[in-house]
Design a protein around this motif. Structure first.
Motif, PDB file in Angstrom:
ATOM      1  N   GLY A  27       0.711  -1.402  -0.197  1.00 60.03           N
ATOM      2  CA  GLY A  27      -0.054   0.029   0.020  1.00 60.03           C
ATOM      3  C   GLY A  27       1.134   1.265  -0.060  1.00 60.03           C
ATOM      4  N   TRP A  28      -0.218   2.661   0.176  1.00 62.29           N
ATOM      5  CA  TRP A  28       1.431   3.759   0.410  1.00 62.29           C
ATOM      6  C   TRP A  28       2.438   3.504   1.392  1.00 62.29           C
ATOM      7  CZ3 TRP A  28      -4.103   5.547   2.580  1.00 62.29           C
ATOM      8  CH2 TRP A  28      -5.235   6.181   1.422  1.00 62.29           C
ATOM      9  N   HIS A  29       2.779   2.801   2.694  1.00 67.02           N
ATOM     10  CA  HIS A  29       4.016   3.336   3.646  1.00 67.02           C
ATOM     11  C   HIS A  29       4.515   1.790   3.013  1.00 67.02           C
ATOM     12  CE1 HIS A  29      -0.074   4.430   5.496  1.00 67.02           C
ATOM     13  NE2 HIS A  29       0.034   4.990   5.721  1.00 67.02           N
ATOM     14  N   THR A  30       4.885   0.895   2.654  1.00 65.83           N
ATOM     15  CA  THR A  30       4.990   0.084   1.849  1.00 65.83           C
ATOM     16  C   THR A  30       6.115   1.181   0.995  1.00 65.83           C
ATOM     17  OG1 THR A  30       3.490  -1.318   0.323  1.00 65.83           O
ATOM     18  CG2 THR A  30       3.800  -1.805   2.454  1.00 65.83           C
ATOM     19  N   ASN A  31       5.404   1.210  -0.388  1.00 66.14           N
ATOM     20  CA  ASN A  31       5.502   2.193  -1.193  1.00 66.14           C
ATOM     21  C   ASN A  31       6.928   3.571  -0.859  1.00 66.14           C
ATOM     22  OD1 ASN A  31       4.400   0.395  -3.111  1.00 66.14           O
ATOM     23  ND2 ASN A  31       2.797   2.013  -3.510  1.00 66.14           N
ATOM     24  N   SER A  32       6.156   3.933   0.550  1.00 70.62           N
ATOM     25  CA  SER A  32       7.274   5.495   0.905  1.00 70.62           C
ATOM     26  C   SER A  32       8.138   4.221   1.534  1.00 70.62           C
ATOM     27  CB  SER A  32       6.184   5.552   1.984  1.00 70.62           C
ATOM     28  OG  SER A  32       5.449   6.214   1.476  1.00 70.62           O
ATOM     29  N   LYS A  62       6.583  10.610  -0.083  1.00 68.38           N
ATOM     30  CA  LYS A  62       5.250  10.415  -0.633  1.00 68.38           C
ATOM     31  C   LYS A  62       4.260   9.834  -1.900  1.00 68.38           C
ATOM     32  CE  LYS A  62       0.344  11.293   0.646  1.00 68.38           C
ATOM     33  NZ  LYS A  62      -0.241  10.512   1.216  1.00 68.38           N
ATOM     34  N   LEU A  63       4.172   8.757  -2.003  1.00 69.69           N
ATOM     35  CA  LEU A  63       3.801   9.060  -3.923  1.00 69.69           C
ATOM     36  C   LEU A  63       2.369   9.081  -3.838  1.00 69.69           C
ATOM     37  CD1 LEU A  63       5.608   5.302  -4.185  1.00 69.69           C
ATOM     38  CD2 LEU A  63       5.737   7.226  -5.327  1.00 69.69           C
ATOM     39  N   GLU A  64       2.353  10.563  -5.069  1.00 70.14           N
ATOM     40  CA  GLU A  64       0.876  10.985  -4.563  1.00 70.14           C
ATOM     41  C   GLU A  64       0.234   9.814  -6.177  1.00 70.14           C
ATOM     42  OE1 GLU A  64      -0.369  13.381  -3.536  1.00 70.14           O
ATOM     43  OE2 GLU A  64       0.928  13.802  -2.649  1.00 70.14           O
ATOM     44  N   THR A  65      -1.255   9.406  -5.726  1.00 67.38           N
ATOM     45  CA  THR A  65      -1.772   8.897  -6.402  1.00 67.38           C
ATOM     46  C   THR A  65      -2.268   9.246  -8.185  1.00 67.38           C
ATOM     47  OG1 THR A  65      -3.022   8.116  -5.452  1.00 67.38           O
ATOM     48  CG2 THR A  65      -1.441   6.319  -4.928  1.00 67.38           C
ATOM     49  N   LYS A  66      -2.777  10.637  -7.447  1.00 69.85           N
ATOM     50  CA  LYS A  66      -3.985  11.178  -8.667  1.00 69.85           C
ATOM     51  C   LYS A  66      -2.938  12.850  -8.961  1.00 69.85           C
ATOM     52  CE  LYS A  66      -6.720  11.380  -5.672  1.00 69.85           C
ATOM     53  NZ  LYS A  66      -6.311  10.619  -4.280  1.00 69.85           N
ATOM     54  N   MET A  84      11.420  21.160  12.302  1.00 71.18           N
ATOM     55  CA  MET A  84      11.638  21.609  10.847  1.00 71.18           C
ATOM     56  C   MET A  84      11.846  19.930  10.762  1.00 71.18           C
ATOM     57  SD  MET A  84      10.805  23.169   8.651  1.00 71.18           S
ATOM     58  CE  MET A  84      10.475  24.721   9.219  1.00 71.18           C
ATOM     59  N   GLY A  85      11.203  19.552   9.392  1.00 70.28           N
ATOM     60  CA  GLY A  85      11.341  18.227   9.001  1.00 70.28           C
ATOM     61  C   GLY A  85      10.690  18.063   7.435  1.00 70.28           C
ATOM     62  N   HIS A  86      10.569  17.792   6.496  1.00 68.36           N
ATOM     63  CA  HIS A  86      10.716  17.451   5.363  1.00 68.36           C
ATOM     64  C   HIS A  86       9.905  16.301   4.671  1.00 68.36           C
ATOM     65  CE1 HIS A  86      12.435  20.255   1.967  1.00 68.36           C
ATOM     66  NE2 HIS A  86      11.871  19.272   0.873  1.00 68.36           N
ATOM     67  N   CYS A  87       8.710  17.027   3.524  1.00 68.11           N
ATOM     68  CA  CYS A  87       8.072  16.062   3.203  1.00 68.11           C
ATOM     69  C   CYS A  87       8.402  16.013   1.463  1.00 68.11           C
ATOM     70  CB  CYS A  87       6.522  15.607   3.427  1.00 68.11           C
ATOM     71  SG  CYS A  87       5.440  14.804   2.048  1.00 68.11           S
ATOM     72  N   THR A  88       8.747  14.714   0.648  1.00 71.46           N
ATOM     73  CA  THR A  88       9.086  15.049  -0.990  1.00 71.46           C
ATOM     74  C   THR A  88       8.025  14.106  -1.071  1.00 71.46           C
ATOM     75  OG1 THR A  88      11.365  15.084  -0.428  1.00 71.46           O
ATOM     76  CG2 THR A  88      10.641  14.430  -2.809  1.00 71.46           C
ATOM     77  N   ARG A  89       7.588  15.204  -2.247  1.00 72.57           N
ATOM     78  CA  ARG A  89       6.139  14.561  -2.755  1.00 72.57           C
ATOM     79  C   ARG A  89       6.428  14.254  -4.450  1.00 72.57           C
ATOM     80  NH1 ARG A  89       1.035  15.192  -0.139  1.00 72.57           N
ATOM     81  NH2 ARG A  89       0.979  16.427   2.111  1.00 72.57           N
ATOM     82  N   ILE A  90       6.640  13.216  -4.630  1.00 71.04           N
ATOM     83  CA  ILE A  90       6.550  12.800  -6.836  1.00 71.04           C
ATOM     84  C   ILE A  90       5.982  11.837  -6.848  1.00 71.04           C
ATOM     85  CG2 ILE A  90       9.163  12.359  -5.943  1.00 71.04           C
ATOM     86  CD1 ILE A  90       9.359   9.422  -5.897  1.00 71.04           C
ATOM     87  N   SER A  91       5.328  11.736  -8.076  1.00 65.82           N
ATOM     88  CA  SER A  91       4.224  11.031  -8.697  1.00 65.82           C
ATOM     89  C   SER A  91       4.105   9.577  -8.574  1.00 65.82           C
ATOM     90  CB  SER A  91       4.466  11.377 -10.384  1.00 65.82           C
ATOM     91  OG  SER A  91       3.789  10.852 -10.918  1.00 65.82           O
ATOM     92  N   LEU A  92       3.617   9.153  -8.129  1.00 67.51           N
ATOM     93  CA  LEU A  92       3.061   7.636  -8.333  1.00 67.51           C
ATOM     94  C   LEU A  92       3.609   7.388 -10.427  1.00 67.51           C
ATOM     95  CD1 LEU A  92       3.282   4.533  -7.430  1.00 67.51           C
ATOM     96  CD2 LEU A  92       0.752   5.022  -7.891  1.00 67.51           C
TER      97      LEU A  92
END
Length: 669
Positions: free
Chosen positions: A328-333, A441-445, A472-480
């Motif tokens: 699912g989402w979390h295993t992909n990340s 974080k892999l964006e599905t849409k 402060m932390g960081h989140c990299t959002r990329i397209s699935l």
């Protein structure tokens, strides 16, 4: 005569054994037309399929001539790419061609406000005025767009999650390697349920409902951590990693030296403790806080309860939970973060045993590589490509041991807890400023926008920021779909806590209070080796399982439980929780390039508005506005209209009678 008649009936020899005229009387576009087949030089079978499905023939038709990627051996879905521009190849799904109630200027102003908040810069006053003036319109339109995107995600679920197949395949191989390394370290005994423990929402205190984390102290750091002065994920690295994901996605186990140093430090601390001690890794805390929230989360972990020598106290040591058996989402990340750590070249810091820090540079500079003399090679030899590429193991891992106390208003000292977690990166060469967290974080849409973060991701970020005492932390959002980076999102501790409250109604002080009561309840369990387990059959309980000397009808084998399921995403796709709404205040590259406000329909173009205005002017007649005043005449009532009609009839009758009299006079003459 009979012979001649037979010859006449057969006709001329040239036309014998020829097909009917219907074979030649065909249109040029017919699939069976010989001229059309000859000019296009394609098989008749392919031609029929092309005419029936012109858009899917080169994707679904599995033939030798279909274009395949030599790296993945998959049929190329998009054979032509436009590299002349850096714009995203996505478009907002607006099949009904709905338009926003905001104008293009209003959407641009609201977009500048969101980008200013996102980049932590000052907001323009004029844009702020537009933002507050359009609040009602934006709120009503946001609800409608969220509903449209939900319907779009349900109808297009198979197409949206089709790129996930590669990640599922890689995670299956990752899980097989993980099990192979895990099996020698776990007990071979059979387990049976010893008792049922309530989950955290049922563990409520009588007089208090809040608890805090206090006296947080970093005890030691071991291993190697990435040096990141500025966080930058390059698209070229992600594109290369996408086709090499199977090679670099391997389980990252800590080296024996790391575990020995942490174990020695923990053993020394526990030996001198004058109270109960709890050892809770980060993943163990997350499993206790939200068990079964998502299908792709761990559900089992080992727990060791021992008596502290020469004292009346106990130590409760939770092991790392076993990896999830569903994708699912979390295993992909998790898979992507481990693969990127093993693939991307960077500088690393080495934490030595004497608490000193040294810098390790693993990449050879380009100018040094150019100066390396290579022997001349006159003959070119063709080397075969390896079909089974060996895995590249991630050798650079680290771990940090943190001491802290969990205390509520009633307790004087609170509970002593030791937690271990890995550092994502550090900003300085001395290792004094660690990065709070780094999530992929892999964006599905991606064509719709950026999704909100899940409960697990927000809780993980909050705990890491709290334990490392950073803001402060960081989140990299990329397209699935194609691993294109969409946005680099900074994560602040206060903002993450507010999102938990707004999105999921989770209060962190209340959750910590429930954890405090659960750990107090665990004190009554007898010492021994246990397995803490969650199942969907008992959704409000944890099952505390105890090993048996001999298997029984009610027992189960731990190895069979772990290895009995092959990871897949079938349960994830059929789960009701496999949808995340779009974040209304997070802008990605899509919104900047298309000047589109998140959770809003596209605005109308100016040319379309002018054309519609002209059409209205031509079709509709001009309307005269009536102004009410004392000078204007009031419309006559219905009675006056009836009287005027009767008067007209009387006048017509009199005129006819007059004509008849004149006609009589003329006839008398």
């Amino acid at each position: 005569m009979a012979m001649e008649s037979d010859g006449l009936n057969k006709g001329h020899p040239i036309f014998r054994n020829e097909p009917s005229f219907r074979e030649f009387n065909k249109t040029f576009e017919d699939a069976d037309d010989t001229l059309f087949s000859f000019l296009n030089e394609v098989d008749a079978e392919t031609l029929k399929e092309e005419q029936l499905q012109p858009a899917q023939v080169f994707i679904s038709y599995n033939r030798i001539f279909a274009q395949r990627d030599p790296r993945t051996q998959q049929v190329v879905a998009q054979p032509v790419y436009d590299h002349s521009t850096q714009k995203l190849p996505y478009a907002f799904p607006n099949s009904q061609e709905r338009h926003s109630s905001l104008s293009r200027a209003q959407q641009a102003a609201c977009l500048r406000v969101l980008l200013a908040w996102q980049r932590n810069v000052e907001v323009d006053k004029a844009d702020s005025v537009v933002w507050h003036a359009t609040h009602i319109k934006r709120s009503s339109e946001e609800q409608l767009v969220q509903q449209r995107i939900f319907e779009y995600a349900n109808t297009q679920k198979e197409r949206i999650y089709e790129p996930m197949k590669q990640l599922v395949l890689c995670y299956s191989k990752w899980f097989a390697d993980y099990i192979q390394q895990l099996l020698p370290t776990i007990p071979t005994a059979s387990y049976a349920t010893h008792s049922g423990l309530p989950q955290l929402p049922q563990c409520k205190a009588i007089n208090v409902d809040e608890a805090n984390m206090e006296n947080i102290e970093l005890l030691c750091r071991v291993g190697q951590v990435r040096l990141w002065p500025e966080i930058e994920i390059k698209q070229s690295e992600l594109s290369s990693l996408r086709v090499r994901l199977e090679r670099y996605a391997c389980p990252a186990f800590e080296a024996k030296t790391l575990t020995q140093r942490l174990a020695a430090e923990l053993k020394q601390r526990i030996a001198v403790a004058d109270e109960d001690v709890f050892v809770l890794p980060l993943d163990a805390i997350l499993m206790l806080l939200i068990p079964g929230a998502y299908i792709d989360l761990p559900t089992e972990m080992l727990v060791s309860i021992r008596d502290i020598p020469d004292s009346d106290f106990k130590s409760f040591e939770f092991q790392q939970p076993f990896a999830a058996r569903h994708c699912g989402w979390h295993t992909n990340s998790r898979l992507l973060s481990q693969a990127y750590a093993a693939f991307a070249p960077s500088q690393w810091l080495q934490f030595n045993a004497d608490a000193s820090v040294s810098v390790i540079d693993e990449q050879l500079h380009q100018d040094e590589a150019d100066n390396v003399e290579m022997p001349p090679q006159l003959d070119y030899k063709l080397h075969p490509i390896e079909e089974t590429v060996p895995h590249i193991k991630q050798t650079k891992t680290n771990s940090a041991l943190i001491s802290w106390r969990l205390r509520n208003a009633e307790a004087e000292q609170g509970l002593q807890i030791y937690s271990s977690l890995s550092l994502a990166a550090v900003h300085d060469p001395w290792g004094k400023h660690p990065l709070g967290c780094h999530l992929f974080k892999l964006e599905t849409k991606p064509e719709c926008g950026c999704e909100v973060m899940s409960k697990y991701e927000l809780l993980s970020a909050w705990l890491q920021l709290k334990l490392l005492q950073t803001e402060m932390g960081h989140c990299t959002r990329i397209s699935l779909r194609d691993f294109i980076p969409l946005v680099e999102q900074p994560l602040q501790l206060a903002a993450v806590e507010q999102q938990l409250q707004d999105l999921y109604n989770i209060s962190m002080p209340q959750q910590l209070c429930h954890l405090h009561e659960f750990l107090k309840l665990l004190r009554g369990v007898a010492p021994g080796e246990y397995l803490l387990r969650y199942t969907t059959k008992y959704k409000d309980k944890f099952l505390l399982c105890q090993p048996l000397m001999a298997p029984t009808a009610q027992s189960f084998n731990l190895k069979d439980l772990i290895t009995g399921t092959t990871p897949s995403n079938i349960d994830f796709l059929t789960d009701s929780n496999c949808y995340l709404p779009i974040a209304p205040k997070l802008c990605s590259r899509l919104h900047e390039e298309q000047q589109l406000l998140p959770c809003a329909f596209p605005a109308k173009a100016k040319g379309v508005q002018r054309a519609k205005k002209k059409l209205k002017e031509e079709t509709k007649p001009k309307l005269v506005q009536r102004i009410k005043s004392s000078l204007t005449k009031k419309p006559a009532p219905k009675k006056s209209k009836r009287r005027s009609q009767r008067q007209r009839k009387r006048d017509e009758a009199k005129a006819k009678e007059k004509e008849d009299k004149e006609l009589d006079k003329f006839m008398c003459l």
